[in-house]
Write an enzyme that holds these catalytic residues in place. Structure first.
Site, PDB file in Angstrom:
ATOM      1  N   HIS A   1     -10.167   1.135   1.737  1.00 58.03           N
ATOM      2  CA  HIS A   1      -9.561   2.911   2.062  1.00 58.03           C
ATOM      3  C   HIS A   1     -10.813   3.820   2.138  1.00 58.03           C
ATOM      4  O   HIS A   1     -11.055   4.503   2.963  1.00 58.03           O
ATOM      5  CB  HIS A   1      -8.733   3.191   0.998  1.00 58.03           C
ATOM      6  CG  HIS A   1      -7.484   2.950   1.102  1.00 58.03           C
ATOM      7  ND1 HIS A   1      -6.565   3.055   2.075  1.00 58.03           N
ATOM      8  CD2 HIS A   1      -6.598   2.039   0.065  1.00 58.03           C
ATOM      9  CE1 HIS A   1      -5.259   2.654   1.997  1.00 58.03           C
ATOM     10  NE2 HIS A   1      -5.240   1.874   0.864  1.00 58.03           N
TER      11      HIS A   1
ATOM     12  N   CYS B   1       0.905  -1.336   0.030  1.00 63.71           N
ATOM     13  CA  CYS B   1       0.016  -0.097   0.065  1.00 63.71           C
ATOM     14  C   CYS B   1       0.858   1.263   0.033  1.00 63.71           C
ATOM     15  O   CYS B   1       1.880   1.405   0.763  1.00 63.71           O
ATOM     16  CB  CYS B   1      -0.769  -0.059   1.215  1.00 63.71           C
ATOM     17  SG  CYS B   1      -1.827   1.332   1.412  1.00 63.71           S
TER      18      CYS B   1
ATOM     19  N   HIS C   1      -9.090  -3.863  -2.271  1.00 65.84           N
ATOM     20  CA  HIS C   1      -8.069  -3.013  -1.345  1.00 65.84           C
ATOM     21  C   HIS C   1      -8.401  -1.536  -1.381  1.00 65.84           C
ATOM     22  O   HIS C   1      -8.626  -0.972  -0.249  1.00 65.84           O
ATOM     23  CB  HIS C   1      -6.775  -3.349  -1.828  1.00 65.84           C
ATOM     24  CG  HIS C   1      -5.567  -2.385  -1.131  1.00 65.84           C
ATOM     25  ND1 HIS C   1      -4.662  -3.231  -0.643  1.00 65.84           N
ATOM     26  CD2 HIS C   1      -5.252  -1.288  -1.289  1.00 65.84           C
ATOM     27  CE1 HIS C   1      -3.887  -2.417  -0.061  1.00 65.84           C
ATOM     28  NE2 HIS C   1      -4.160  -1.138  -0.695  1.00 65.84           N
ATOM     29  N   GLU C   2      -8.764  -0.908  -2.562  1.00 65.84           N
ATOM     30  CA  GLU C   2      -9.245   0.375  -2.675  1.00 65.84           C
ATOM     31  C   GLU C   2     -10.274   0.812  -2.021  1.00 65.84           C
ATOM     32  O   GLU C   2     -10.572   1.977  -1.494  1.00 65.84           O
ATOM     33  CB  GLU C   2      -8.982   0.871  -4.229  1.00 65.84           C
ATOM     34  CG  GLU C   2      -7.494   0.624  -4.657  1.00 65.84           C
ATOM     35  CD  GLU C   2      -6.340   1.332  -3.872  1.00 65.84           C
ATOM     36  OE1 GLU C   2      -6.568   2.261  -3.344  1.00 65.84           O
ATOM     37  OE2 GLU C   2      -5.253   0.770  -4.063  1.00 65.84           O
TER      38      GLU C   2
END
EC number: 3.5.1.88
Length: 152
Positions: free
Chosen positions: A137, A91, A133-134
């Site tokens: 966030h 990351c 993953h994004e």
């Protein structure tokens, strides 16, 4: 275009929940261009607006070999997830650290593009992992949250 500063863990701003975009104006389009430049400059394959201290639901991704096929996701929402796979993830907000993370193998999402058009996207493999993953966030979650503590 300009390279933006990336928030680094343990900055508490990385835990903020992003809000939906209601209007894709010139400011949002400029942010997206700057996010892409920032991602490419830092040799990443994905970047969420949260990572550059803008708490809006925007993601940029480019997993292409030549870094010439950017994917822009505005207000992305999961429609479906299935299967399981493990990838070693890193990351840009947690430099020089990686971990193996279990995620869904296939995902289907709904998002909006830069023209304000809604679209569906089915993905698998690395792209599915990157999207998950994004999107994490955007809800204040980091890949390290998936790591189980070591037992004595």
């Amino acid at each position: 275009m300009s390279v933006l500063s990336i928030l680094n863990y343990p900055n508490k701003k990385l835990r903020k929940i992003a809000s939906n975009i209601s209007l894709i104006d010139s400011e949002i389009k400029s942010l997206i261009k700057n996010m892409l430049e920032t991602m490419y400059f830092n040799e990443g394959i994905g970047l969420a607006a949260t990572q550059v201290d803008v708490h809006k639901r925007i993601i940029v991704i480019d997993i292409s070999k030549n870094k010439n096929k950017p994917l822009i996701l505005i207000n992305p929402v999961f429609i479906n997830k299935c299967g399981a796979q493990t990838f070693e993830e890193g990351c840009l907000s947690i430099p020089k650290k990686t971990a193996f993370v279990n995620r869904s193998k296939k995902v289907k999402i709904k998002a909006i593009n830069c023209l304000g058009e809604e679209f569906l996207l089915k993905s698998k493999g690395l792209l599915a992992t990157c999207i998950q993953h994004e999107m994490d966030h955007l809800i204040g979650k980091l890949f390290i949250d998936y790591i189980k503590p070591l037992k004595n």
